[in-house]
Design an enzyme around this catalytic site. Structure first.
Site, PDB file in Angstrom:
ATOM      1  N   TYR A  20      22.645  56.291   4.286  1.00 21.13           N
ATOM      2  CA  TYR A  20      21.882  56.083   3.058  1.00 21.13           C
ATOM      3  C   TYR A  20      22.271  54.762   2.393  1.00 21.13           C
ATOM      4  O   TYR A  20      21.414  53.974   1.976  1.00 21.13           O
ATOM      5  CB  TYR A  20      22.134  57.254   2.111  1.00 21.13           C
ATOM      6  CG  TYR A  20      21.302  57.261   0.847  1.00 21.13           C
ATOM      7  CD1 TYR A  20      19.951  57.597   0.878  1.00 21.13           C
ATOM      8  CD2 TYR A  20      21.885  56.962  -0.384  1.00 21.13           C
ATOM      9  CE1 TYR A  20      19.203  57.624  -0.285  1.00 21.13           C
ATOM     10  CE2 TYR A  20      21.147  56.989  -1.553  1.00 21.13           C
ATOM     11  CZ  TYR A  20      19.801  57.323  -1.499  1.00 21.13           C
ATOM     12  OH  TYR A  20      19.057  57.340  -2.661  1.00 21.13           O
TER      13      TYR A  20
ATOM     14  N   SER B  66      19.648  52.225  -4.884  1.00 21.25           N
ATOM     15  CA  SER B  66      20.644  53.188  -5.356  1.00 21.25           C
ATOM     16  C   SER B  66      21.954  52.471  -5.640  1.00 21.25           C
ATOM     17  O   SER B  66      22.255  51.436  -5.023  1.00 21.25           O
ATOM     18  CB  SER B  66      20.890  54.269  -4.296  1.00 21.25           C
ATOM     19  OG  SER B  66      22.020  55.068  -4.636  1.00 21.25           O
TER      20      SER B  66
END
Length: 248
Positions: A155, A142
């Site tokens: 995350y 990401s």
């Protein structure tokens, strides 16, 4: 040059999400047999029906938060004649919150599924790739693994860890015909981003030089390339697909 994966078998985790589904479709259209995995059995069955092509789609439900499910997924895929040639570690979860308010379980769950499960699955698939002296491992990371994001320390840490994991493994297996790469999406139109308010979406889009969110296909086509023979000299890399939001 057309990408031809007719002799290959791929495993896509998180296949019932927008990006996972697009990746599975692209691999199938290139001729690969595709094992699709996810937690939602009904969605898997629906996706199998939509993609179904002469038995080339194999659904295997799996909860990557469960070590038993991971081992079962490894066992079932390695028992298939030929095993897995292309591993797409796409599954992931978010448990957002500011660190001061973040529960330890929210940290641990994100690490278990986004990082530890990738390690376990990859380790389980490697032996077959080593025997064949050919393999493709593509980890979906990401943009926030490089830039960070308020409220996503868990995350971002997991995705950043995935990059380090991939670079290390790439060096371990490079002389065996196996490549290991990451693909880092920016903001993509999926169920996750659809939950954002219109105001939040507008703010996000205004920060993207291309002035739009990406589509799942914007991720699946680069993944298809990294899975191909044409990408045989690319390993240990992170390809960022984010419309210019972060030029890394």
């Amino acid at each position: 040059m057309k990408i031809d994966l007719n002799s290959k078998r791929a495993l896509v985790t998180g296949a019932t999400g927008g990006i996972g589904e697009a990746i599975a479709k692209a691999l199938l259209e290139a001729g690969a047999e595709v094992v699709i995995s996810g937690t939602k059995v009904e969605k898997l069955e629906k996706l199998e029906a939509e993609l179904g092509s002469e038995g080339k789609v194999i659904p295997i439900p799996s909860n990557l938060g469960s070590p038993e499910d991971i081992q079962n997924l490894i066992s079932q895929t390695t028992e298939i004649d030929g095993g897995i040639d292309i591993l797409i570690n796409n599954a992931g979860i978010t448990r957002d919150g500011l660190l001061l308010r973040m529960h330890e379980d929210d940290w641990q769950n994100v690490m278990e599924i986004n990082l530890k499960a990738v390690m376990m699955l990859t380790k389980g698939m490697l032996r077959n790739m080593l025997k064949k002296r050919w393999g493709r491992i593509i980890n979906i990371t990401s943009i926030v693994g490089s830039t960070g994001n308020p409220g996503q320390s868990n995350y971002a840490a997991a995705k950043a860890g995935l990059v380090g994991f991939s670079k290390s493994l790439a060096q371990e297996v490079a002389n065996r015909g196996i490549t290991v790469n990451c693909l880092a999406p920016g903001f993509i139109e999926t169920e996750m981003t659809n939950k954002l308010s219109d105001e939040r979406k507008k703010i996000l889009v205004n920060n993207i030089p291309m002035q739009k969110m990406g589509r799942p296909e914007d991720i699946s086509f680069p993944v298809l390339f990294l899975a191909s023979e044409q990408a045989s000299y690319i390993t240990g890399q992170s390809l960022h697909v984010n419309g210019g939001l972060a030029m890394i």
